[in-house]
Design a protein around this motif. Structure first.
Motif, mmCIF file in Angstrom:
data_model
loop_
_atom_site.group_PDB
_atom_site.id
_atom_site.type_symbol
_atom_site.label_atom_id
_atom_site.label_comp_id
_atom_site.label_asym_id
_atom_site.label_seq_id
_atom_site.Cartn_x
_atom_site.Cartn_y
_atom_site.Cartn_z
ATOM 1 N N ASP A 294 -4.735 4.637 1.930
ATOM 2 C CA ASP A 294 -5.706 3.757 2.850
ATOM 3 C C ASP A 294 -5.631 4.340 4.405
ATOM 4 O O ASP A 294 -4.287 4.544 4.893
ATOM 5 N N ASP B 152 -7.139 -1.155 -4.847
ATOM 6 C CA ASP B 152 -8.343 0.091 -4.697
ATOM 7 C C ASP B 152 -7.549 1.443 -4.451
ATOM 8 O O ASP B 152 -6.039 1.386 -4.297
ATOM 9 N N THR C 297 -9.085 4.172 0.089
ATOM 10 C CA THR C 297 -9.652 3.441 0.936
ATOM 11 C C THR C 297 -9.629 3.537 2.335
ATOM 12 O O THR C 297 -8.805 4.383 2.747
ATOM 13 N N ASP D 299 -2.501 -0.639 -3.216
ATOM 14 C CA ASP D 299 -3.621 0.516 -2.914
ATOM 15 C C ASP D 299 -2.957 1.718 -2.884
ATOM 16 O O ASP D 299 -1.832 2.166 -2.603
ATOM 17 N N TRP E 299 0.949 -1.190 -0.004
ATOM 18 C CA TRP E 299 0.007 0.085 -0.001
ATOM 19 C C TRP E 299 0.851 1.364 0.055
ATOM 20 O O TRP E 299 2.009 1.194 0.632
#
Length: 521
Positions: free
Chosen positions: A260, A279, A282, A257, A231
């Protein structure tokens, strides 16, 4: 035939008034190119603090780059600036190489334009292990490329670029692959003993790119992030976080990601562009038993003037939801070539969920669905708990999604407008969608949902089917379904499906209905 269908829909559309009468931004009105000098006041449906850009003392140390790698020089400079009372560590234009960097209070790590900070791929350069949370579970592992814990007034700014570890390095090769994390890390094991340091080639949990833990007043602005190990930007247990003008490119990276927000509060994200391998934006709040033990929600988050490009979801809530995600306000954003637009994930053993979620003035061009609830997941992650039936007793790990509002939505293209896979014992509850113009291949499929209302909408689609399974209290108010057949067909199943109404809709009622409402007899 396809050309005739498109022409037919276009011609029908000429006679229908658009349902979105406020300005919804286009792609050229969002992202870093539109970044403002100052932070405009935040207006949200819930109380938010006043955000302002931090000011640091003038004391500055500029990195000279006297060694092959600059880890020690950068870290020594950060320590010295913090000890001096605060200031800036400046990374000049050029290529620089480093291992993990640990930020300290009152320090701004600033990357000049065309400064490229390349991070090592060797596990040894991220040791000793530090406290972190990975996929919603607390562990002791590599932490992050840029890491902080228990600090205040920290920043990473500038027009430079962060580049993650190279392919086939030890950091990436030694990633834990044994199982999902809750099956590896026992919930009753003390965190200090949850050590994954890669010793003798053993597994590690991948470092985030930039992650502050237990910090207050975190500021990120202007930087570019590329080739993350995991991430990208992950504030964990933080308060008062500002992320603005950031560009992320992690396409092709598993679990890549963009941003996050993990169990953090009072967060502003604006003018960012994320192009991701997973994603994009997030919201998370811990996983299962470990997340409940900590009990820190993600709350009071505003995301505005941002662009999501490739990614599994434009704005995603979950799937780690144990302590709840609440008070989220997303407005004036664009999704361009994203898979799902607004994505809501959780799982039966994850706990928590999401509530008080607000979305306004959003434009979407999507590969998959515009609104997607996936509350069950797949057997490969949660075993038989992914099976919809039988309904299970409600317990402390039963998640919920409730009180969700969206308005002024333009869907330029999507697979389906709404798809809900709720949980029988915990249906998705309370979704209002108003002022919509949507072009989609399919309409709506709802399984295990209650209190869903769509109003003032025009939906263009070659499809005419609405599917409801154990879904109840559904209202279509002033909804115009524009399709070649000029009709709506319903597929109703499940003992709990009940009370579906069409009010001032076009067509007035689905085919085969005696009136514009359906109630179970």
């Amino acid at each position: 035939m396809k050309k005739l269908l498109i022409l037919s829909l276009s011609c029908i559309g000429l006679t229908t008034t658009a349902q979105v009468n406020t300005h919804v931004p286009t792609i050229d009105e969002v992202g870093p190119a539109r970044l403002t000098e100052n932070i405009a006041p935040v207006k949200a449906p819930f109380p938010m603090p006043a955000f302002k850009k931090p000011a640091f003392p003038s004391y500055t140390i500029t990195i000279k780059g006297k060694a092959n790698t600059q880890t020690q020089e950068i870290q020594t400079a950060i320590d010295a600036v913090s000890k001096h009372g605060g200031g800036t560590v400046n990374i000049p234009t050029g290529n620089w190489h480093t291992g993990r960097i640990i930020l300290k209070s009152n320090v701004n790590l600033h990357l000049e334009e065309n400064a490229i900070l390349n991070f090592s791929g060797e596990v040894a350069d991220y040791l000793p292990v530090v406290f972190t949370r990975t996929e919603g579970v607390e562990v002791m592992s590599l932490g992050a490329c840029i890491y902080a814990n228990g600090q205040h007034n920290i920043a990473v700014t500038g027009k430079g670029k962060l580049v993650g570890p190279p392919a086939n390095c030890s950091v990436r090769k030694q990633v834990m692959r044994q199982d999902v994390i809750e099956n590896v890390v026992a919930a009753n094991k003390p965190v200090a003993e949850r050590i994954y340091d890669g010793h003798n080639g053993g597994p590690v949990y991948l470092p985030m790119f930039v992650s502050a833990v237990n910090c207050k007043n975190v500021f990120l602005e202007g930087i570019q992030l590329e080739n993350t190990p995991f991430w990208n930007i992950v504030p964990i247990y933080c308060d008062n976080v500002i992320i603005r003008g950031i560009t992320v490119n992690s396409v092709g990276i598993p679990s890549g990601d963009g941003i996050d927000i993990e169990s953090s509060r009072n967060v502003l994200i604006e003018y960012c562009t994320l192009n991701c391998g997973d994603d994009c934006f997030t919201l998370k709040a811990g996983r299962g038993e470990d997340g409940l033990r900590i009990g820190k929600p993600t709350e009071n988050v505003v995301i505005r003037f941002c662009l999501a490009r490739q990614g599994h979801g434009g704005i995603t809530v979950g799937s780690e939801t144990a302590a709840m995600i609440r008070n989220l306000y997303v407005h004036d954003v664009v999704f361009d070539d994203t898979e799902v637009g607004l994505r809501f994930k959780t799982r039966r053993p994850r706990g928590g969920g999401g509530e008080n979620l607000y979305y306004e003035r959003i434009r979407m061009r999507l590969r998959l669905d515009a609104f997607r609830w996936d509350m069950l997941g797949a057997r490969m992650y949660v075993g038989a708990l992914a099976d919809r039936l039988p309904a299970l007793p409600v317990n402390k790990l039963t998640p919920v999604y409730r009180n969700i509002h969206a308005k002024d939505i333009v869907v330029d293209s999507a697979r389906a407008l709404v798809r809900v896979d709720g949980i029988p014992e915990s249906p998705m509850t309370g979704f209002d969608l108003e002022n919509v113009e949507a072009h989609c291949s399919k309409l709506i499929q709802s399984i295990d949902a209650t209190d869903l209302k769509i109003s003032n909408a025009t939906i263009y689609s070659p499809d005419s089917l609405l599917t409801f399974t154990d879904s109840r209290n559904i209202i279509f108010q002033q909804v115009h379904f524009i399709n070649p057949a000029n009709k709506i067909v319903t597929n109703l199943s499940g003992d709990l499906t009940d009370n579906i109404r069409f009010e001032n809709a076009t067509p007035q009622k689905p085919e085969g209905w005696e009136t514009n409402s359906w109630k179970r007899k």
